[in-house]
Write a protein that holds these residues in place. Structure first.
Motif, mmCIF file in Angstrom:
data_model
loop_
_atom_site.group_PDB
_atom_site.id
_atom_site.type_symbol
_atom_site.label_atom_id
_atom_site.label_comp_id
_atom_site.label_asym_id
_atom_site.label_seq_id
_atom_site.Cartn_x
_atom_site.Cartn_y
_atom_site.Cartn_z
ATOM 1 N N ILE A 137 -11.624 -55.542 -7.704
ATOM 2 C CA ILE A 137 -13.053 -54.741 -8.024
ATOM 3 C C ILE A 137 -14.009 -55.692 -8.860
ATOM 4 C CG2 ILE A 137 -11.538 -52.501 -7.990
ATOM 5 C CD1 ILE A 137 -12.088 -52.399 -11.033
ATOM 6 N N ALA A 138 -15.232 -55.192 -8.589
ATOM 7 C CA ALA A 138 -16.227 -55.786 -9.439
ATOM 8 C C ALA A 138 -16.744 -54.779 -10.354
ATOM 9 C CB ALA A 138 -17.359 -56.301 -8.697
ATOM 10 N N ALA A 139 -16.746 -55.241 -11.622
ATOM 11 C CA ALA A 139 -17.263 -54.154 -12.690
ATOM 12 C C ALA A 139 -17.972 -54.690 -13.718
ATOM 13 C CB ALA A 139 -15.870 -53.327 -13.195
ATOM 14 N N ASP A 140 -18.766 -53.719 -14.348
ATOM 15 C CA ASP A 140 -19.805 -54.524 -15.299
ATOM 16 C C ASP A 140 -18.746 -54.649 -16.805
ATOM 17 O OD1 ASP A 140 -21.938 -54.012 -13.677
ATOM 18 O OD2 ASP A 140 -22.793 -52.563 -14.840
ATOM 19 N N HIS A 141 -19.059 -55.873 -17.427
ATOM 20 C CA HIS A 141 -18.325 -56.142 -18.488
ATOM 21 C C HIS A 141 -19.104 -57.039 -19.399
ATOM 22 C CE1 HIS A 141 -14.772 -56.456 -20.950
ATOM 23 N NE2 HIS A 141 -14.769 -57.879 -20.819
ATOM 24 N N GLN A 142 -19.544 -56.647 -20.673
ATOM 25 C CA GLN A 142 -20.302 -57.338 -21.606
ATOM 26 C C GLN A 142 -21.197 -58.145 -20.857
ATOM 27 O OE1 GLN A 142 -19.507 -57.907 -25.062
ATOM 28 N NE2 GLN A 142 -17.949 -55.679 -24.836
ATOM 29 N N GLY A 143 -22.165 -57.494 -20.250
ATOM 30 C CA GLY A 143 -23.453 -58.545 -19.837
ATOM 31 C C GLY A 143 -22.988 -59.252 -18.549
ATOM 32 N N ARG A 144 -21.954 -59.084 -17.777
ATOM 33 C CA ARG A 144 -21.559 -59.871 -16.822
ATOM 34 C C ARG A 144 -20.870 -58.729 -15.820
ATOM 35 N NH1 ARG A 144 -21.308 -62.170 -21.953
ATOM 36 N NH2 ARG A 144 -21.469 -64.373 -21.712
ATOM 37 N N ARG A 145 -20.443 -59.112 -14.350
ATOM 38 C CA ARG A 145 -19.906 -58.156 -13.638
ATOM 39 C C ARG A 145 -18.752 -59.107 -12.830
ATOM 40 N NH1 ARG A 145 -23.137 -57.423 -9.403
ATOM 41 N NH2 ARG A 145 -24.364 -55.963 -10.713
ATOM 42 N N PRO A 146 -17.609 -59.305 -13.921
ATOM 43 C CA PRO A 146 -16.348 -60.069 -13.299
ATOM 44 C C PRO A 146 -15.854 -59.380 -12.302
ATOM 45 C CG PRO A 146 -16.385 -59.544 -15.756
ATOM 46 C CD PRO A 146 -17.441 -58.615 -15.241
ATOM 47 N N VAL A 147 -14.818 -60.207 -11.473
ATOM 48 C CA VAL A 147 -13.615 -59.709 -10.725
ATOM 49 C C VAL A 147 -12.577 -59.316 -11.530
ATOM 50 C CG1 VAL A 147 -12.706 -59.931 -8.451
ATOM 51 C CG2 VAL A 147 -14.991 -60.787 -8.657
ATOM 52 N N PHE A 148 -12.012 -58.210 -11.219
ATOM 53 C CA PHE A 148 -10.809 -57.956 -11.883
ATOM 54 C C PHE A 148 -9.638 -57.731 -10.765
ATOM 55 C CE2 PHE A 148 -13.985 -56.571 -14.958
ATOM 56 C CZ PHE A 148 -13.403 -56.906 -16.234
ATOM 57 N N THR A 149 -8.469 -57.982 -10.944
ATOM 58 C CA THR A 149 -7.443 -57.634 -9.832
ATOM 59 C C THR A 149 -6.619 -56.337 -10.625
ATOM 60 O OG1 THR A 149 -7.280 -59.733 -9.062
ATOM 61 C CG2 THR A 149 -5.348 -58.459 -9.015
ATOM 62 N N PRO A 188 -3.531 -54.192 -9.970
ATOM 63 C CA PRO A 188 -2.333 -54.110 -9.432
ATOM 64 C C PRO A 188 -1.739 -52.510 -9.374
ATOM 65 C CG PRO A 188 -1.696 -55.026 -11.231
ATOM 66 C CD PRO A 188 -3.116 -55.002 -11.307
ATOM 67 N N LEU A 189 -1.148 -52.081 -8.256
ATOM 68 C CA LEU A 189 -0.712 -50.680 -8.313
ATOM 69 C C LEU A 189 0.242 -50.375 -9.185
ATOM 70 C CD1 LEU A 189 -0.858 -50.020 -4.600
ATOM 71 C CD2 LEU A 189 -2.629 -49.578 -5.884
ATOM 72 N N ASP A 190 1.120 -51.340 -9.627
ATOM 73 C CA ASP A 190 2.096 -51.227 -10.798
ATOM 74 C C ASP A 190 1.887 -51.959 -12.040
ATOM 75 O OD1 ASP A 190 2.409 -53.777 -9.688
ATOM 76 O OD2 ASP A 190 4.474 -53.739 -9.047
ATOM 77 N N GLY A 191 0.746 -52.255 -12.587
ATOM 78 C CA GLY A 191 0.530 -53.005 -13.685
ATOM 79 C C GLY A 191 -0.942 -52.878 -14.014
ATOM 80 N N GLU A 192 -1.249 -53.477 -15.066
ATOM 81 C CA GLU A 192 -2.752 -53.272 -15.759
ATOM 82 C C GLU A 192 -3.579 -54.212 -15.124
ATOM 83 O OE1 GLU A 192 -3.252 -51.167 -18.306
ATOM 84 O OE2 GLU A 192 -1.140 -50.671 -17.821
ATOM 85 N N PRO A 193 -4.723 -53.961 -15.325
ATOM 86 C CA PRO A 193 -5.989 -54.569 -14.838
ATOM 87 C C PRO A 193 -5.979 -55.936 -15.485
ATOM 88 C CG PRO A 193 -6.739 -52.275 -15.084
ATOM 89 C CD PRO A 193 -5.371 -52.659 -15.713
ATOM 90 N N ALA A 194 -6.425 -56.984 -14.735
ATOM 91 C CA ALA A 194 -6.572 -58.235 -15.369
ATOM 92 C C ALA A 194 -7.730 -58.929 -14.810
ATOM 93 C CB ALA A 194 -5.541 -59.419 -14.748
ATOM 94 N N ARG A 195 -8.591 -59.493 -15.606
ATOM 95 C CA ARG A 195 -9.819 -60.316 -15.189
ATOM 96 C C ARG A 195 -9.563 -61.374 -14.559
ATOM 97 N NH1 ARG A 195 -15.172 -61.318 -19.371
ATOM 98 N NH2 ARG A 195 -16.155 -62.550 -17.647
ATOM 99 N N LEU A 196 -10.350 -61.706 -13.561
ATOM 100 C CA LEU A 196 -9.921 -62.983 -12.662
ATOM 101 C C LEU A 196 -10.997 -63.781 -12.933
ATOM 102 C CD1 LEU A 196 -8.468 -64.229 -10.321
ATOM 103 C CD2 LEU A 196 -9.850 -62.968 -8.603
ATOM 104 N N THR A 197 -12.405 -63.661 -12.678
ATOM 105 C CA THR A 197 -13.397 -64.592 -13.166
ATOM 106 C C THR A 197 -13.759 -64.561 -14.516
ATOM 107 O OG1 THR A 197 -15.091 -62.921 -12.555
ATOM 108 C CG2 THR A 197 -14.433 -64.265 -10.826
#
Length: 658
Positions: free
Chosen positions: A317-329, A331-340
């Motif tokens: 997913i792409a989502a706003d974060h601290q003045g950026r819009r990073p890509v986050f992964t 997982p269906l069985d875990g916690e979100p992780a920032r990719l970019t």
């Protein structure tokens, strides 16, 4: 010579507006917007971006092409008003559906409708698309449309709400979904999947399951008092049978909608319905296509785009974060992780078939959108060849922050012009973003601070309360307290900016559009620190606005019924008598989000109060003012007004207005 000096050069820069990866992962198809030969409008064309070569243009019609998607075999679907060369005197007033073969050759028209075709998606030999349909017998629709036109009838009878959206008058047709089967002859067995839709598919988002058997779409459900709820439903493509997937009191479900590659899961967004005391919150929602059972994921992230990993184990997913819009992964069985990890803002996500990469459009406050490849394991970013040039910005970008009076950190981007120094400090411009639930985090062709930097201004792009990307608390602290809380945040970060030696703390102005225009009006009535204020498409009298905007129900949830306490507290017009700062009022007559009545009322009130002001009026423009010539007028007039009042120069009427 920089393209930011002459606004005519700037509006002529081609720009990338969409990106899609082919099913085999061998090429991307993009939509490029560029100035038409007459210089009065923009056109669009499709370009291919091979992953092992240079971009090349796919389409060249005068009418342009948009809405690109792929079939399962790699053919390109698109919509266009281009005439069909196989049909004598073909109608090009509404868009039709076209197919460009993967193997090469000419595009051919595969579907048309009296109300046009839009938003086509293809899977497993099935194509799903939307079309505007008049109530009544389908066999006579074309004749009935012609009869209305020939008789000069434009009247529309409404029995529900809304009646307008953005800059469009809704009706008399209503949107429906159609499906057909691809064959050598085109699209056959085309059928109406939603003959009873009514208003349910207004502003809908939809997708097609990988096997082509099920369409998943948003579905608007009317509620008492002019309200509605948005559910997600599944429609059997063969039978038209419809069942509700996601529905919950107090929540709207919406796009983007993405179905997992294994056909088992549906991802969408779920938005909390607001009230006086309940703020907006958007979350990722994933549920079973078979049963509708689902739950929320990544609750602190507002998804702007969603793409499934090819093994269906996670979504990107792409989502706003601290003045950026990073890509986050996620997982269906875990916690979100920032990719970019960079300062970029990403959209148009597509995962490669092997799962190794995510392709996207990357932009930033100082970089126009361009195609990139992201390593799905490491987040490493590789730039891809682009069909459009990347403009070089005339200055530098730095990040600043301040601590507001309640202890909250408020951050923003500061654009500095070339040559700004303690010996030659730059005049300062505060630019307040719209929304208000939004963020200054990417490139904007329409609201571009680098034009101001080219003309010598330092520009602050702050994210005050109600901005996205800072957690729910940042939104909560401004909910129902627009003017006072936001102004306190702005004052704090403006103080930090003005303390910098390369900025002139005396020559300062403020501007904003939409919610930013509301705040520009609020600043005018509650502060005298600025020499000039530019207010675009602004809210002025909230009582008046609440019932005339195209989405009254949304605003009245937060403010209550017109005339209530919150209107008295937060409407800028109550501070008219305190305004001393010269103001430039800008408004378009086709603005249905903030209707022209707001601009007219503000202008009249300023005239009656003898406030030094000017009114830049666009009879044929919407909320944004998008036509190239009018964009030139917009920037030239704003710059002339700022030069007069911030720089102390003599007023010079823009040549574009002569």
């Amino acid at each position: 010579m920089t393209a930011f000096k002459d606004i005519r050069d700037y509006v002529a820069i081609p720009r990338l507006v969409a990106l899609k990866l082919s099913p085999d992962g061998s090429r991307l198809v993009s939509v490029v917007q560029s100035l038409n030969p007459d210089g009065k409008s923009y056109g669009t064309a499709l370009w291919a971006i091979p992953l092992d070569g240079e971009p090349y243009r796919l389409t060249r019609s005068a009418k342009g092409e948009s809405g690109a998607d792929f079939t399962a075999t790699g053919d390109v679907l698109f919509t266009s008003r281009r005439p069909d060369p196989t049909v004598k005197d073909s109608d090009d007033e509404v868009p039709a559906l076209w197919l460009l073969p993967r193997a090469g050759g000419e595009a051919r028209q595969i579907a048309e409708r009296p109300g046009g075709v839009g938003g086509a998606v293809g899977e497993s030999g099935v194509v799903l698309f939307g079309s505007d349909v008049l109530d009544g017998e389908e066999s006579t629709e074309e004749e009935r449309r012609k009869a209305r036109k020939d008789a000069g009838i434009s009247a529309i009878l409404h029995e529900g709400y809304p009646v307008r959206y953005w800059d469009q008058d809704l009706g008399p047709g209503r949107p429906r979904l159609f499906a057909g089967t691809l064959s050598g002859e085109g699209l056959t067995d085309v059928r109406d999947l939603t003959p009873d839709a009514g208003e349910a598919l207004r502003e809908s988002a939809y997708a097609l399951s990988p096997d082509g058997s099920t369409a998943v779409t948003t579905w608007r459900v009317p509620l008492p008092g002019g309200e509605h709820r948005v559910d997600v439903v599944a429609v059997d493509v063969a039978t038209g049978e419809r069942r509700t997937l996601f529905s919950a009191e107090g929540f709207d479900h919406g796009g983007p909608i993405a179905i997992s590659p294994d056909g088992r899961l549906v991802a969408c967004t779920r938005e909390r319905v607001t009230s006086l005391d309940v703020s907006v919150r958007v979350e990722l929602w994933i549920g079973e296509l078979a049963t509708g059972d689902g739950r929320a994921y990544a609750p602190e992230l507002f998804p702007a785009d969603v793409a499934w990993a090819p093994d269906s184990s996670a979504v990107h997913i792409a989502a706003d974060h601290q003045g950026r819009r990073p890509v986050f992964t996620v997982p269906l069985d875990g916690e979100p992780a920032r990719l970019t990890a960079d300062d970029g803002s990403y959209l148009a996500l597509s995962a490669s078939p092997d799962g190794r990469f995510v392709y996207a459009l990357r932009s930033a406050v100082d970089a126009a959108a361009a195609p990139v490849r992201i390593d799905a394991a490491t987040g490493e970013i590789a730039e891809l060849p682009s069909p459009v040039p990347s403009p070089e910005v005339p200055g530098t970008l730095t990040e600043i922050s301040a601590v507001a009076d309640d202890g909250t950190t408020v951050r923003g981007w500061l654009v500095l012009p070339e040559g700004a120094s303690a010996d030659d400090p730059a005049p300062f411009l505060l630019w307040i973003h719209g929304g208000p639930v939004a963020s200054w985090n990417d490139w904007s062709w329409r609201w571009n601070p680098w034009i101001m930097a080219q003309h010598g201004y330092a520009v602050l792009l702050p994210d005050p309360c109600l901005s996205t990307g800072y957690g729910q608390e940042m939104i909560d602290r401004g909910w129902g307290d627009w003017g006072p809380r936001t102004l306190a945040d702005l004052d704090a970060i403006v103080d930090v900016a003005l303390a910098r030696p390369e900025i002139d703390a005396e020559r300062i102005g403020a501007m904003g559009g939409s919610y930013g225009g509301y705040m520009a009006n609020w600043v005018a009535g509650h502060s005298d620190r600025y020499r000039a204020i530019v207010t675009h498409a602004s809210l002025w009298n909230l009582d008046q606005f609440a019932g005339t905007t195209d989405a009254s129900m949304y605003w009245q949830r937060e403010f209550g019924e017109p005339g209530s306490e919150r209107y008295a507290k937060l409407s800028p017009h109550h501070a008219l008598g305190e305004i001393r700062t010269p103001m430039l009022v800008i408004h378009g007559d086709k603005d249905y989000r903030v209707p022209i009545g707001e601009g007219l009322r503000l202008w009249w009130d300023l005239q009656r109060s003898d406030v030094e002001s000017k009114f830049l009026y666009f009879p044929d423009e919407n909320h944004w003012v998008l036509k190239p010539g009018n964009a030139v007028v917009w920037y030239e007039t704003v710059l002339a007004f700022l030069a007069q009042h911030v720089l102390g120069q003599e007023w010079k009427r823009p040549e574009s207005l002569s």
